[in-house]
Design an enzyme around this catalytic site. Structure first.
Site, PDB file in Angstrom:
ATOM      1  CD  GLN A 101      -2.767   1.273   2.436  1.00  0.00           C
ATOM      2  OE1 GLN A 101      -2.224   1.629   3.471  1.00  0.00           O
ATOM      3  NE2 GLN A 101      -4.051   0.998   2.364  1.00  0.00           N
ATOM      4  CE1 TYR A 171      -2.229   9.161   7.593  1.00  0.00           C
ATOM      5  CE2 TYR A 171      -3.521   7.210   7.037  1.00  0.00           C
ATOM      6  CZ  TYR A 171      -2.697   7.896   7.914  1.00  0.00           C
ATOM      7  OH  TYR A 171      -2.340   7.320   9.107  1.00  0.00           O
ATOM      8  N   GLY A 312      -8.708  -7.925  10.183  1.00  0.00           N
ATOM      9  CA  GLY A 312      -7.517  -7.223  10.638  1.00  0.00           C
ATOM     10  C   GLY A 312      -7.149  -7.509  12.074  1.00  0.00           C
ATOM     11  NE  ARG A 313      -9.676  -3.256  14.694  1.00  0.00           N
ATOM     12  CZ  ARG A 313     -10.604  -2.332  14.823  1.00  0.00           C
ATOM     13  NH1 ARG A 313     -10.654  -1.605  15.922  1.00  0.00           N
ATOM     14  NH2 ARG A 313     -11.496  -2.137  13.868  1.00  0.00           N
TER      15      ARG A 313
END
Length: 330
Positions: A101, A171, A312-313
């Site tokens: 990424q 971002y 993910g987590r």
């Protein structure tokens, strides 16, 4: 048959199942952003057994001015390629595909980290962090597009299976897309199509860098969940344009709300966004967020909320999660 175990074949993308590991910052790189031994060990552990079809490596800065934090991975220099090759190889030898990424923090960057005043589409403070930025000139926008292109070429040279453009979590590209932070009056500001002009330029440049075989992903903050911010209707227009421009996968997350929702902790809490995007594109859509149980991953796929599920987590906490999940399905 289990939905999660089904292979996926779509254009340039071929995956053995529907489980992916989304990008999660580790802050384990060397001070200069190079891949460290700790980074290699981390991704080796997460990819072991090859149960996860695809691992998207954490956001990596494309130039010093876009560095988001200390110990963030770098794709900003050719000197990073050698160690990036080791990272791609670690993941691939374990049986998973590897995507890198690319990111520019924009106004989410801190002067103490980058050594310069943050830059942004407009001189508007970032809603969640950062110093007051200055507005980018058109020449600087072109330079950023070029930095994405050079970074993508490094990813290709390092042997990765794909590249992801980061336009989420507040971002730089999220800042261009969001009306909250993009107040420009030139061709890069205004309606949705103007606010994604930089995205389309980056997609074109990245495609030139990686060639026709490598898949390009885009992580899209499909809603800011803030008044006056990005809406799902904006994102439907954007996603349609991204597909036309040659993007192979749309990876759904949040905008300025980042990767969680305060008032929603249901498994797959971004599912209304991924489902909306699936209505307007024919390419695969990734859904991540709050998915910790196999049954929820199965249900979200079965209901057509997404084509790929990011966990993910749960995988961060338990490196055996994928192994246990697939054993329970077989």
């Amino acid at each position: 048959m289990s939905q999660l175990l089904k292979p996926l074949e779509s254009g340039r993308l071929v995956l053995k199942n529907r489980l992916i590991m989304p990008p999660m910052a580790t802050a384990k790189s060397e001070k200069d952003g190079k891949v460290s031994r700790e980074v290699l060990e981390y991704y080796d552990e997460k990819s072991r057994g090859g149960y996860i079809s695809l691992i998207i490596v954490e956001h990596s800065f494309i130039e010093q001015q876009g560095k988001a934090s200390e110990n963030q991975l770098s794709v900003a220099e050719d000197s990073t390629i050698e160690n990036l090759k080791k990272l791609a190889n670690v993941i691939q030898k374990n049986g998973s595909k590897a995507v890198m990424q690319l990111n520019h923090a924009g106004s989410a960057a801190l002067t103490e980290v980058t050594g310069s005043i943050p830059i942004a589409p407009s001189a508007v403070a970032n809603p969640f962090k950062g110093d007051m930025p200055r507005e980018l000139t058109k020449k600087e926008i072109k330079d950023i597009v070029e930095s994405f292109k050079k970074a993508a070429l490094r990813v290709k040279k390092a042997g990765f299976d794909g590249v992801e453009i980061h336009s989420a979590h507040g971002y730089l590209l999220n800042q261009f897309f969001s009306p909250l932070t993009n107040k420009r009056t030139d061709e890069y500001g205004g309606d949705v199509n103007s606010r994604i002009k930089i995205h389309l330029e980056i997609i074109k440049a990245v495609r030139e860098a990686v060639g026709n075989e490598m898949p390009i992903f885009i992580r899209l903050g499909a809603s800011d969940y803030m008044e006056g911010g990005i809406t799902i209707e904006d994102s439907k227009i954007a996603a349609h344009e991204f597909e036309k421009a040659g993007v192979d996968v749309i990876d759904i997350s949040g905008g300025f709300c980042r990767f969680t929702l305060e008032d929603n902790t249901l498994p797959g809490y971004f599912a209304p966004l991924s489902e909306g995007i699936k209505e307007v594109v024919s390419i695969p859509v990734i859904l991540t967020g709050g998915i910790t149980e196999v049954k929820d991953a199965e249900r979200l796929l079965l209901e057509g909320k997404a084509d790929l599920i990011g966990v993910g987590r749960a995988i961060y906490k338990d490196s055996e999660w994928a192994k246990k999940a697939f054993e329970s399905l077989r």
